[in-house]
Design an enzyme around this catalytic site. Structure first.
Site, PDB file in Angstrom:
ATOM      1  CE1 TYR A 134      -4.060  39.029  32.757  1.00 40.23           C
ATOM      2  CE2 TYR A 134      -3.890  36.752  33.499  1.00 40.23           C
ATOM      3  CZ  TYR A 134      -4.662  37.864  33.198  1.00 40.23           C
ATOM      4  OH  TYR A 134      -6.011  37.817  33.345  1.00 40.23           O
ATOM      5  CG  ASP A 187       0.960  35.250  40.206  1.00 39.59           C
ATOM      6  OD1 ASP A 187       0.462  34.145  40.507  1.00 39.59           O
ATOM      7  OD2 ASP A 187       0.477  35.998  39.335  1.00 39.59           O
ATOM      8  CE  LYS A 193      -3.267  29.935  35.109  1.00 40.21           C
ATOM      9  NZ  LYS A 193      -4.032  30.034  33.898  1.00 40.21           N
TER      10      LYS A 193
HETATM   11  C1  LIG Z   1       0.727  34.065  36.715  1.00 40.56           C
HETATM   12  C2  LIG Z   1      -0.757  34.262  36.736  1.00 40.56           C
HETATM   13  N1  LIG Z   1      -1.313  34.921  37.760  1.00 40.56           N
HETATM   14  C3  LIG Z   1      -2.641  35.122  37.843  1.00 40.56           C
HETATM   15  C4  LIG Z   1      -3.471  34.653  36.851  1.00 40.56           C
HETATM   16  C5  LIG Z   1      -4.952  34.876  36.955  1.00 40.56           C
HETATM   17  O1  LIG Z   1      -5.561  33.658  37.279  1.00 40.56           O
HETATM   18  P1  LIG Z   1      -7.099  33.410  36.949  1.00 40.56           P
HETATM   19  O2  LIG Z   1      -7.211  33.334  35.460  1.00 40.56           O
HETATM   20  O3  LIG Z   1      -7.415  32.123  37.652  1.00 40.56           O
HETATM   21  O4  LIG Z   1      -7.862  34.558  37.516  1.00 40.56           O
HETATM   22  C6  LIG Z   1      -2.943  33.951  35.764  1.00 40.56           C
HETATM   23  C7  LIG Z   1      -3.814  33.427  34.701  1.00 40.56           C
HETATM   24  O5  LIG Z   1      -3.400  32.970  33.671  1.00 40.56           O
HETATM   25  C8  LIG Z   1      -1.542  33.758  35.697  1.00 40.56           C
HETATM   26  O6  LIG Z   1      -0.975  33.098  34.684  1.00 40.56           O
END
Ligand SMILES: Cc1ncc(COP(=O)(O)O)c(C=O)c1O
Length: 458
Positions: free
Chosen positions: A168, A270, A298
């Site tokens: 994700y 990511d 985060k």
């Molecule tokens: C690995 C990863 N990338 C991107 C995101 C998206 O981040 P956001 O919820 O701050 O948009 C998340 C969210 O859980 C994530 O776990």
């Protein structure tokens, strides 16, 4: 013929189903104010929540406040928090250093939509910590990953994006593919299908996405061999963190790095979850592989809505050459101040030593219970982040996750919450520790988990 382990696991599963029924009934009886809040919120928000990740079955627990390693729900129950804002709260709740930074910023102007010194200092700290040459600020992980893709496409003049099956990266159309795909639609192991995750995504979008398995550099190489000249980037979590935790096999990230360099593909890590948690410099530091671009969010913000992306200056220069990157609230003074205080004053080298000590106490203690009672489970410890997955062997990719025992998870969630341990509402998540967690918090988790294992084995 059934082996002894099969029959033991069947017995444990049956026991887990009984535990889930009795513990969930107890949880629901104790959370009547959450139920009332849910019924109220249903009128104004789909599902009664602000994000679909906040859903719970049959309703979520609504929180009132948090201090240190504790949170209190609207029924007045206080829990030790291992959910920790889905990995955002490595600083712990109401951290006095972060609170002071936010308060000071609030008294000197909450927003200008003009770059401030705090934003510049934050960009410098992000570059230092993550080994990036240049960064830009955003408001979320989703904006950060999307922005990486925009500049990677601009830099390469190619359109196709490759991602890892089961990952994700945010809820935008272009990344909502093969995020936890169902076994009936996911295709063959070597060539996973491109499966849309959401309604409302245009069907034509799939032509720009390719999917490969984690921990399989050969599959990625086959794809590059066939159509490498079309592929702008691969976006991947260097350690998968949305299906429990899947570690990269030794050498895998290095191979991915080499293949990207060979085929001129932008390697995007990511690091929304692992950046600033599993090491000061995230996965790039912990595993010693430098991507071309990375996304962060985060934990970098100390609980405020902020994200960032960046990496090689020649790629980031696309923003000067016509690749759009905007945002009214980018570099907002409140979140920039909170993030700067978080990264320079709270998540210090001492904080990472603390995470390592607490993480190994937690996973080590859990491993003892798992071994004592013969539970089909294993733990992964990455300091601030860790998890228990209900499968005897560690996972190597998404398909192994489909093999985990969801009955054990469904029993463990209400069991732990009923014993004062607040957990994420989903078996794909992990725990996050904070600088405010201490041995008392860890030991509460360990005691509750040991009792859970004993009850399963009973
Ligand atoms: C690995 C990863 N990338 C991107 C995101 C998206 O981040 P956001 O919820 O701050 O948009 C998340 C969210 O859980 C994530 O776990």
């Amino acid at each position: 013929m059934a082996t002894i382990t099969d029959t033991t696991d069947d017995r444990i599963t049956a026991r887990a189903q009984e535990i889930a029924t009795t513990e969930m009934a107890r949880l629901l009886a104790n959370t009547t104010a959450s139920k009332a809040m849910f019924e109220r919120a249903l009128h104004s928000m789909p599902g009664g929540v602000s994000s679909s990740f906040q859903l719970g079955e049959p309703y979520p627990i609504y929180l009132r406040d948090g201090h240190g390693a504790e949170v209190t729900d609207v029924d007045g129950h206080t829990y030790y928090d291992f959910h920790n804002g889905f990995g955002s709260m490595a600083v712990g709740h109401a951290n006095p250093i972060v609170a002071e930074a936010i308060e000071k910023a609030a008294r000197t102007g909450t927003h200008f939509a003009v770059t401030t010194e705090a934003a510049v200092a934050l960009a410098e700290e992000l570059c230092r910590r993550f080994g990036a040459e240049q960064v830009r600020l955003t408001n979320s992980g989703t904006e950060s990953t999307s922005s990486c893709i925009r500049v990677a496409r601009a830099a390469t003049g190619r359109d196709v994006i490759c991602k890892i099956e089961g990952s994700y990266h945010g809820h935008v159309d272009q990344l909502m593919y093969s995020v936890l795909p169902g076994a009936d639609v996911m295709g063959g192991r070597d060539e996973p299908a491109t499966v849309p995750k959401s309604k409302g995504v245009p069907a034509g979008m799939a032509q720009w996405i390719r999917v490969v398995p984690f921990n399989d550099a050969d599959a990625f190489e086959r794809l590059l061999h066939a159509e490498g000249d079309q592929i702008a980037a691969i976006i991947m979590e260097p350690v998968m963190m949305n299906i429990g935790i899947v570690l990269p096999r030794p050498g895998y990230l290095e191979q991915m790095r080499e293949l990207c360099t060979k085929y001129g593909v932008v390697l995007i890590f990511d690091e929304v979850k692992c950046g600033a948690t599993i090491a000061a410099g995230g996965a790039a530091e912990r595993f010693g592989v430098q991507p071309d671009l990375a996304s962060w969010a985060k934990a970098i913000g100390g609980g405020t809505a902020i994200g960032a992306f960046g990496g090689r200056a020649d790629i980031m220069d696309q923003i000067n050459q016509g690749a759009a990157h905007q945002g009214t609230f980018n570099g907002n003074p409140l979140s920039a101040a909170a993030a700067l205080a978080t990264l320079t004053k709270v998540l210090t080298p001492e904080a990472y030593r603390h995470f390592d000590a607490m993480g190994s106490r937690l996973s080590g203690g859990m491993d003892e219970s798992i071994a004592t009672y013969g539970i089909p489970a294993h733990t992964i410890d990455l300091g601030c982040k860790g998890c228990v997955s209900y499968r005897r062997d560690p996972l190597t990719n998404y398909r192994d996750f489909l093999d985990t025992n969801t009955d054990l998870y469904l029993a463990s969630y209400p069991w732990m919450v009923n014993r004062g341990v607040f957990m994420t509402p989903g078996d794909e998540e992990q725990w996050t520790l904070s600088v405010q967690h201490n041995e008392t918090h860890i030991d509460r988790y360990l005691d509750a988990f040991a009792e859970f294992c004993a009850a399963l084995a009973n």
